[in-house]
Design a protein around this motif. Sequence first.
Motif, short mmCIF file in Angstrom:
data_model
loop_
_atom_site.label_atom_id
_atom_site.label_comp_id
_atom_site.label_asym_id
_atom_site.label_seq_id
_atom_site.Cartn_x
_atom_site.Cartn_y
_atom_site.Cartn_z
N THR A 193 0.85 -1.19 0.00
CA THR A 193 0.00 0.00 0.00
C THR A 193 0.88 1.24 0.00
N LYS A 194 0.31 2.36 -0.47
CA LYS A 194 1.05 3.62 -0.53
C LYS A 194 0.24 4.69 0.17
N ALA A 195 0.89 5.41 1.06
CA ALA A 195 0.28 6.56 1.73
C ALA A 195 1.31 7.67 1.77
N ASN A 196 0.97 8.81 1.18
CA ASN A 196 1.88 9.95 1.10
C ASN A 196 3.20 9.53 0.49
N ALA A 197 4.30 9.64 1.24
CA ALA A 197 5.63 9.32 0.70
C ALA A 197 6.14 7.98 1.21
N SER A 198 5.25 7.08 1.64
CA SER A 198 5.72 5.80 2.16
C SER A 198 4.96 4.64 1.54
N TYR A 199 5.67 3.54 1.42
CA TYR A 199 5.09 2.28 0.96
C TYR A 199 5.12 1.30 2.13
N THR A 200 4.04 0.57 2.31
CA THR A 200 3.96 -0.43 3.37
C THR A 200 3.81 -1.80 2.75
N TYR A 201 4.73 -2.70 3.10
CA TYR A 201 4.70 -4.09 2.63
C TYR A 201 4.21 -4.94 3.79
N SER A 202 3.06 -5.59 3.62
CA SER A 202 2.49 -6.45 4.65
C SER A 202 2.49 -7.88 4.14
N TYR A 203 2.86 -8.82 5.02
CA TYR A 203 2.96 -10.22 4.63
C TYR A 203 2.03 -11.05 5.51
N TYR A 204 1.29 -11.97 4.86
CA TYR A 204 0.34 -12.84 5.53
C TYR A 204 0.57 -14.27 5.05
N THR A 205 0.29 -15.26 5.91
CA THR A 205 0.42 -16.65 5.48
C THR A 205 -0.64 -16.93 4.43
N LEU A 206 -0.30 -17.76 3.47
CA LEU A 206 -1.22 -18.04 2.38
C LEU A 206 -2.40 -18.88 2.85
N GLN A 207 -2.14 -19.91 3.62
CA GLN A 207 -3.21 -20.85 3.98
C GLN A 207 -4.23 -20.26 4.95
N THR A 208 -3.79 -19.48 5.93
CA THR A 208 -4.71 -19.01 6.96
C THR A 208 -4.92 -17.51 6.94
N GLY A 209 -4.08 -16.77 6.23
CA GLY A 209 -4.21 -15.32 6.19
C GLY A 209 -3.72 -14.63 7.45
N GLU A 210 -2.94 -15.34 8.28
CA GLU A 210 -2.42 -14.76 9.51
C GLU A 210 -1.29 -13.77 9.20
N PHE A 211 -1.25 -12.70 9.96
CA PHE A 211 -0.25 -11.67 9.80
C PHE A 211 1.14 -12.22 10.13
N ILE A 212 2.14 -11.92 9.28
CA ILE A 212 3.53 -12.33 9.53
C ILE A 212 4.36 -11.13 9.96
N ARG A 213 4.45 -10.12 9.07
CA ARG A 213 5.25 -8.94 9.39
C ARG A 213 4.85 -7.79 8.46
N ARG A 214 5.28 -6.60 8.85
CA ARG A 214 5.00 -5.41 8.06
C ARG A 214 6.26 -4.57 7.99
N VAL A 215 6.58 -4.08 6.80
CA VAL A 215 7.75 -3.24 6.58
C VAL A 215 7.27 -1.96 5.93
N GLU A 216 7.71 -0.82 6.47
CA GLU A 216 7.32 0.47 5.89
C GLU A 216 8.57 1.19 5.38
N LEU A 217 8.52 1.59 4.14
CA LEU A 217 9.62 2.33 3.53
C LEU A 217 9.15 3.77 3.29
N THR A 218 9.89 4.73 3.83
CA THR A 218 9.50 6.13 3.74
C THR A 218 10.60 6.93 3.08
N ASP A 219 10.21 7.84 2.22
CA ASP A 219 11.17 8.72 1.59
C ASP A 219 11.50 9.83 2.59
N ALA A 220 12.71 9.80 3.12
CA ALA A 220 13.11 10.74 4.16
C ALA A 220 13.34 12.16 3.63
N SER A 221 13.45 12.31 2.33
CA SER A 221 13.76 13.63 1.77
C SER A 221 12.54 14.53 1.74
N LEU A 222 11.35 13.97 1.94
CA LEU A 222 10.14 14.82 1.89
C LEU A 222 9.78 15.37 3.23
#
Length: 160
Positions: free
Chosen positions: A131-160
């Motif tokens: 997903t994208k919000a403003n100047a950051s992208y969020t990568y969310s990972y879920y298990t395929l079989q059950t849809g359980e949350f694994i982890r989330r990584v957010e990348l933000t452009d620090a120059s803005l």
Amino acid sequence: MTRKSKVVIALVTALIGVVIVFSGVYWFTIGHTERVKDAMIGEARERLETEQAGVTVDRATLYNGTESYVVFENAENVLFVPVDEEQPIVVRDVTNVDLDQICNDSLAETGGTLVSCTYGFDERALVEVVTKANASYTYSYYTLQTGEFIRRVELTDASL
């Protein structure tokens, strides 16, 4: 030939030169990457047809996790074909997986706009939601079989 026509010819020539230069840059950068990706998908499709004859797939995408996999999808299964031919092909049933629901839930949690929602494989079958919000992208990972949350990584452009 008038001065005005000479200027027009010079500008058109310069424009053609710029188009040729940028076409060459595209060919050797993005175009090369796309050709390599298409070749990897073609090799994985041949391997899939050899090792699992009779399997029909609807689409194929390249997923780069810890290892690179080509992800083939059909109505019942997702097939993960590793680029490394020594690794086995992994098949997961997706008849009970609601990809749209996982994507919508993740989007509700993170906000912003949905960029992509794809199947992937990184030591296990997963769903990657970007997903994208403003100047950051969020990568969310879920298990395929059950849809359980694994982890989330957010990348933000620090120059803005």
